[in-house]
Design a protein around this motif. Structure first.
Motif, PDB file in Angstrom:
ATOM      1  N   GLN A   1       0.834  -1.196   0.000  1.00  0.00           N
ATOM      2  CA  GLN A   1       0.000   0.000   0.000  1.00  0.00           C
ATOM      3  C   GLN A   1       0.875   1.254   0.000  1.00  0.00           C
ATOM      4  O   GLN A   1       1.974   1.253   0.545  1.00  0.00           O
ATOM      5  CB  GLN A   1      -0.913   0.015   1.232  1.00  0.00           C
ATOM      6  CG  GLN A   1      -1.871  -1.164   1.275  1.00  0.00           C
ATOM      7  CD  GLN A   1      -2.684  -1.227   2.556  1.00  0.00           C
ATOM      8  OE1 GLN A   1      -2.271  -0.712   3.593  1.00  0.00           O
ATOM      9  NE2 GLN A   1      -3.841  -1.852   2.491  1.00  0.00           N
ATOM     10  N   VAL A   2       0.356   2.299  -0.636  1.00  0.00           N
ATOM     11  CA  VAL A   2       1.001   3.607  -0.613  1.00  0.00           C
ATOM     12  C   VAL A   2       0.065   4.554   0.122  1.00  0.00           C
ATOM     13  O   VAL A   2      -1.106   4.688  -0.242  1.00  0.00           O
ATOM     14  CB  VAL A   2       1.283   4.133  -2.031  1.00  0.00           C
ATOM     15  CG1 VAL A   2       1.967   5.501  -1.969  1.00  0.00           C
ATOM     16  CG2 VAL A   2       2.143   3.142  -2.816  1.00  0.00           C
ATOM     17  N   ARG A   3       0.581   5.218   1.156  1.00  0.00           N
ATOM     18  CA  ARG A   3      -0.240   6.082   1.992  1.00  0.00           C
ATOM     19  C   ARG A   3       0.330   7.497   2.005  1.00  0.00           C
ATOM     20  O   ARG A   3       1.547   7.694   2.085  1.00  0.00           O
ATOM     21  CB  ARG A   3      -0.303   5.535   3.426  1.00  0.00           C
ATOM     22  CG  ARG A   3      -0.970   4.165   3.543  1.00  0.00           C
ATOM     23  CD  ARG A   3      -0.828   3.609   4.949  1.00  0.00           C
ATOM     24  NE  ARG A   3      -1.446   2.303   5.080  1.00  0.00           N
ATOM     25  CZ  ARG A   3      -2.673   2.087   5.549  1.00  0.00           C
ATOM     26  NH1 ARG A   3      -3.428   3.122   5.912  1.00  0.00           N
ATOM     27  NH2 ARG A   3      -3.169   0.868   5.649  1.00  0.00           N
ATOM     28  N   PHE A   4      -0.552   8.478   1.937  1.00  0.00           N
ATOM     29  CA  PHE A   4      -0.147   9.880   1.965  1.00  0.00           C
ATOM     30  C   PHE A   4      -1.381  10.743   2.159  1.00  0.00           C
ATOM     31  O   PHE A   4      -2.515  10.240   2.208  1.00  0.00           O
ATOM     32  CB  PHE A   4       0.572  10.264   0.662  1.00  0.00           C
ATOM     33  CG  PHE A   4      -0.236  10.082  -0.594  1.00  0.00           C
ATOM     34  CD1 PHE A   4      -0.869  11.150  -1.212  1.00  0.00           C
ATOM     35  CD2 PHE A   4      -0.366   8.820  -1.181  1.00  0.00           C
ATOM     36  CE1 PHE A   4      -1.617  10.982  -2.375  1.00  0.00           C
ATOM     37  CE2 PHE A   4      -1.107   8.641  -2.349  1.00  0.00           C
ATOM     38  CZ  PHE A   4      -1.735   9.726  -2.938  1.00  0.00           C
ATOM     39  N   ARG A   5      -1.180  12.065   2.252  1.00  0.00           N
ATOM     40  CA  ARG A   5      -2.268  13.015   2.350  1.00  0.00           C
ATOM     41  C   ARG A   5      -2.094  14.062   1.247  1.00  0.00           C
ATOM     42  O   ARG A   5      -0.965  14.420   0.900  1.00  0.00           O
ATOM     43  CB  ARG A   5      -2.293  13.705   3.713  1.00  0.00           C
ATOM     44  CG  ARG A   5      -2.308  12.756   4.889  1.00  0.00           C
ATOM     45  CD  ARG A   5      -2.500  13.499   6.206  1.00  0.00           C
ATOM     46  NE  ARG A   5      -3.895  13.925   6.351  1.00  0.00           N
ATOM     47  CZ  ARG A   5      -4.276  15.142   6.725  1.00  0.00           C
ATOM     48  NH1 ARG A   5      -3.382  16.087   6.962  1.00  0.00           N
ATOM     49  NH2 ARG A   5      -5.562  15.428   6.851  1.00  0.00           N
ATOM     50  N   THR A   6      -3.187  14.527   0.677  1.00  0.00           N
ATOM     51  CA  THR A   6      -3.119  15.566  -0.344  1.00  0.00           C
ATOM     52  C   THR A   6      -4.425  16.341  -0.403  1.00  0.00           C
ATOM     53  O   THR A   6      -5.483  15.806  -0.037  1.00  0.00           O
ATOM     54  CB  THR A   6      -2.802  14.975  -1.732  1.00  0.00           C
ATOM     55  OG1 THR A   6      -2.629  16.037  -2.677  1.00  0.00           O
ATOM     56  CG2 THR A   6      -3.908  14.050  -2.216  1.00  0.00           C
ATOM     57  N   ASP A   7      -4.304  17.591  -0.864  1.00  0.00           N
ATOM     58  CA  ASP A   7      -5.511  18.390  -1.098  1.00  0.00           C
ATOM     59  C   ASP A   7      -5.816  18.514  -2.585  1.00  0.00           C
ATOM     60  O   ASP A   7      -6.663  19.308  -2.987  1.00  0.00           O
ATOM     61  CB  ASP A   7      -5.374  19.788  -0.473  1.00  0.00           C
ATOM     62  CG  ASP A   7      -4.266  20.618  -1.124  1.00  0.00           C
ATOM     63  OD1 ASP A   7      -3.505  20.073  -1.954  1.00  0.00           O
ATOM     64  OD2 ASP A   7      -4.167  21.812  -0.803  1.00  0.00           O
ATOM     65  N   SER A   8      -5.138  17.696  -3.397  1.00  0.00           N
ATOM     66  CA  SER A   8      -5.360  17.749  -4.837  1.00  0.00           C
ATOM     67  C   SER A   8      -6.774  17.285  -5.187  1.00  0.00           C
ATOM     68  O   SER A   8      -7.220  16.241  -4.709  1.00  0.00           O
ATOM     69  CB  SER A   8      -4.346  16.871  -5.575  1.00  0.00           C
ATOM     70  OG  SER A   8      -4.591  16.875  -6.970  1.00  0.00           O
ATOM     71  N   PRO A   9      -7.483  18.041  -6.042  1.00  0.00           N
ATOM     72  CA  PRO A   9      -8.808  17.591  -6.484  1.00  0.00           C
ATOM     73  C   PRO A   9      -8.738  16.475  -7.510  1.00  0.00           C
ATOM     74  O   PRO A   9      -9.746  15.850  -7.826  1.00  0.00           O
ATOM     75  CB  PRO A   9      -9.439  18.856  -7.071  1.00  0.00           C
ATOM     76  CG  PRO A   9      -8.300  19.734  -7.414  1.00  0.00           C
ATOM     77  CD  PRO A   9      -7.172  19.392  -6.513  1.00  0.00           C
ATOM     78  N   ASN A  10      -7.518  16.227  -8.036  1.00  0.00           N
ATOM     79  CA  ASN A  10      -7.313  15.200  -9.061  1.00  0.00           C
ATOM     80  C   ASN A  10      -6.187  14.272  -8.620  1.00  0.00           C
ATOM     81  O   ASN A  10      -5.166  14.732  -8.087  1.00  0.00           O
ATOM     82  CB  ASN A  10      -6.942  15.833 -10.399  1.00  0.00           C
ATOM     83  CG  ASN A  10      -7.970  16.848 -10.861  1.00  0.00           C
ATOM     84  OD1 ASN A  10      -9.128  16.517 -11.098  1.00  0.00           O
ATOM     85  ND2 ASN A  10      -7.560  18.114 -10.961  1.00  0.00           N
ATOM     86  N   LEU A  11      -6.379  12.980  -8.847  1.00  0.00           N
ATOM     87  CA  LEU A  11      -5.347  12.004  -8.495  1.00  0.00           C
ATOM     88  C   LEU A  11      -5.213  10.980  -9.617  1.00  0.00           C
ATOM     89  O   LEU A  11      -6.201  10.372 -10.038  1.00  0.00           O
ATOM     90  CB  LEU A  11      -5.695  11.292  -7.193  1.00  0.00           C
ATOM     91  CG  LEU A  11      -4.657  10.269  -6.702  1.00  0.00           C
ATOM     92  CD1 LEU A  11      -3.350  10.961  -6.329  1.00  0.00           C
ATOM     93  CD2 LEU A  11      -5.195   9.482  -5.506  1.00  0.00           C
ATOM     94  N   TYR A  12      -3.984  10.831 -10.098  1.00  0.00           N
ATOM     95  CA  TYR A  12      -3.692   9.914 -11.189  1.00  0.00           C
ATOM     96  C   TYR A  12      -2.538   8.997 -10.799  1.00  0.00           C
ATOM     97  O   TYR A  12      -1.758   9.310  -9.894  1.00  0.00           O
ATOM     98  CB  TYR A  12      -3.308  10.688 -12.454  1.00  0.00           C
ATOM     99  CG  TYR A  12      -4.453  11.411 -13.122  1.00  0.00           C
ATOM    100  CD1 TYR A  12      -5.043  10.912 -14.280  1.00  0.00           C
ATOM    101  CD2 TYR A  12      -4.956  12.607 -12.598  1.00  0.00           C
ATOM    102  CE1 TYR A  12      -6.096  11.580 -14.898  1.00  0.00           C
ATOM    103  CE2 TYR A  12      -6.012  13.277 -13.196  1.00  0.00           C
ATOM    104  CZ  TYR A  12      -6.575  12.759 -14.343  1.00  0.00           C
ATOM    105  OH  TYR A  12      -7.625  13.419 -14.948  1.00  0.00           O
ATOM    106  N   VAL A  13      -2.443   7.871 -11.485  1.00  0.00           N
ATOM    107  CA  VAL A  13      -1.293   6.989 -11.311  1.00  0.00           C
ATOM    108  C   VAL A  13      -0.697   6.650 -12.671  1.00  0.00           C
ATOM    109  O   VAL A  13      -1.404   6.560 -13.676  1.00  0.00           O
ATOM    110  CB  VAL A  13      -1.656   5.675 -10.577  1.00  0.00           C
ATOM    111  CG1 VAL A  13      -1.906   5.937  -9.109  1.00  0.00           C
ATOM    112  CG2 VAL A  13      -2.837   4.976 -11.228  1.00  0.00           C
ATOM    113  N   ARG A  14       0.607   6.487 -12.671  1.00  0.00           N
ATOM    114  CA  ARG A  14       1.342   6.016 -13.849  1.00  0.00           C
ATOM    115  C   ARG A  14       2.085   4.759 -13.411  1.00  0.00           C
ATOM    116  O   ARG A  14       2.915   4.805 -12.500  1.00  0.00           O
ATOM    117  CB  ARG A  14       2.316   7.088 -14.336  1.00  0.00           C
ATOM    118  CG  ARG A  14       3.152   6.693 -15.548  1.00  0.00           C
ATOM    119  CD  ARG A  14       4.101   7.831 -15.907  1.00  0.00           C
ATOM    120  NE  ARG A  14       3.364   8.984 -16.448  1.00  0.00           N
ATOM    121  CZ  ARG A  14       3.852  10.224 -16.455  1.00  0.00           C
ATOM    122  NH1 ARG A  14       5.028  10.488 -15.893  1.00  0.00           N
ATOM    123  NH2 ARG A  14       3.144  11.204 -16.996  1.00  0.00           N
TER     124      ARG A  14
END
Length: 387
Positions: A76-89
């Protein structure tokens, strides 16, 4: 259906389309770099790659186990963000190849939002399953506010690279950490590994990880968890264990081998960790057992062997070894709980996690009391009530 037919169907329903990334100002960051926290990889700090066992193990392992260790189940990858968009590559070792599993389970990444105990699923990556590299959106156009994010990595494929894309103006912060600095270790078969969950978050170790405030490490090795002593030695090297679950019965070559391997496996682990709770799980019921009495008899015999070994050790003074009957894990009617008669579906995995939840809570309560200096029975009851 032809390839063209599948393409037309996906185009007709916008919710089935594989969307591209365009017109967004994103910054891409490697999941292996701060502030991201990768869990489920005990040797990550030493080896620096997505691998569940050490690159150069202290004890020799079979080639099949060595290959399966590169699959990222439970990672698992865990973090916090306020981004309205989240993508993965994502760059995988190989593309989708398993007839009995959804591509999203073998090769996908899924996303949960929320703190431990209150995580909610939002989306799974969409991709061309013939390719080993893809970019995908996990969410977009949400309100700009800080969120706790958990990404579950592919169950049956290796990951070479994983980058996370967020708005260039967004903030990314570190996962605040687990309240309990211990790990739940699960060693077992393809069922522990995650076959045939439709997406990573639905494998039962990942479901359990959303219920408890500590790290889970999935050491399922599909078809190859034979209880060999080398694995006992390697698992014994993992620091800060809070609980070891042994669920490997179905992969042992014979009943005689199970009777030989289980005492030795526990002995090796006990030499290094004399007080860590150990939970031995017997095998779940298979669909064929409704029509095959010999199969049921074999499972019952293996269950007896495991229960008696646990009882023997407890009588000898090791009160931290426990047994649970796997026949109870799928409920009173297990017939529709698998994908192929053997491996649980999402329904089966949910039942397994729900059944195990109070059992694990009871075992972890003593661990929490030892670390915090208090009897956290209130936490234990909270976990039970959520089940």
């Amino acid at each position: 259906m032809s390839g063209a037919g599948r393409k037309d169907e996906n185009q007709a329903d916008k919710n089935l389309r594989i969307g591209g990334i365009s017109g967004l100002d994103l910054k891409w960051l490697s999941a292996l770099e701060a502030p991201f926290r990768v869990t489920g990889l005990p040797w990550l700090d030493r080896d620096g790659i997505y691998r569940r066992l050490p690159v150069n193990p202290s004890h020799a392992i079979r080639p099949e186990v060595d290959r399966l260790a590169n699959y990222t189940t439970g990672v698992q990858v865990r973090f916090r963000t306020d981004s309205p968009n989240l993508y993965v590559r994502v760059k995988l070792v190989d593309s989708y190849s398993m007839y009995q599993m959804a591509a999203t389970g073998q090769c996908g990444v899924d996303c949960y939002i929320g703190t431990i105990g209150d995580q909610r699923y939002i989306n799974t990556s969409r991709f061309d399953f013939t390719q080993a590299e893809y970019e995908s959106v996990l969410f977009d156009s949400l309100a700009r506010e800080m969120r706790d994010i958990t990404l579950n990595l592919p169950l049956y494929q290796g990951v070479q690279e994983l980058s996370i894309g967020v708005d260039s103006s967004s903030e990314i912060a570190a996962f605040p950490g687990f309240p309990i600095d211990k790990k739940v270790l699960l060693y077992g078969t393809s069922i522990t590994h995650g076959a045939c969950a439709t997406r990573p978050g639905m494998a039962y170790p990942n479901i359990l990880s959303r219920m408890f405030p500590l790290e889970f490490v999935n050491l399922g090795f599909s078809g190859n968890a034979q209880g060999e002593p080398e694995l006992a030695h390697l698992i014994g090297l993992i620091e800060s264990p809070g609980l070891l679950i042994l669920d490997y019965e179905a992969n042992t070559p014979s009943t005689e081998r199970l009777a030989e391997s289980l005492p030795e496996f526990i002995r090796i682990y006990r030499d290094r960790h004399p007080d860590v709770p150990i939970l031995v799980l017997s095998q779940i019921c298979l669909a064929r057992e409704a029509f095959d009495g010999e199969l049921t008899s074999r499972r019952e015999e293996r269950k007896r062997i495991q229960r008696e070994e646990v009882e023997r050790r407890r009588s000898a003074g090791d009160r931290n070894v426990h047994f649970f009957d796997g026949a109870l894990l799928l409920g009173e009617d297990p017939q529709d709980c698998t994908t192929d008669g053997i491996h649980p579906s999402d329904l089966g995995y949910d039942r397994m996690a729900t059944t195990l939840r109070p059992v694990i809570a009871e075992l972890l309560n003593a661990v929490i009391e030892q670390q915090t200096g208090r009897d956290d029975g209130k936490w234990n009851e909270q976990i039970r009530s959520k089940g």
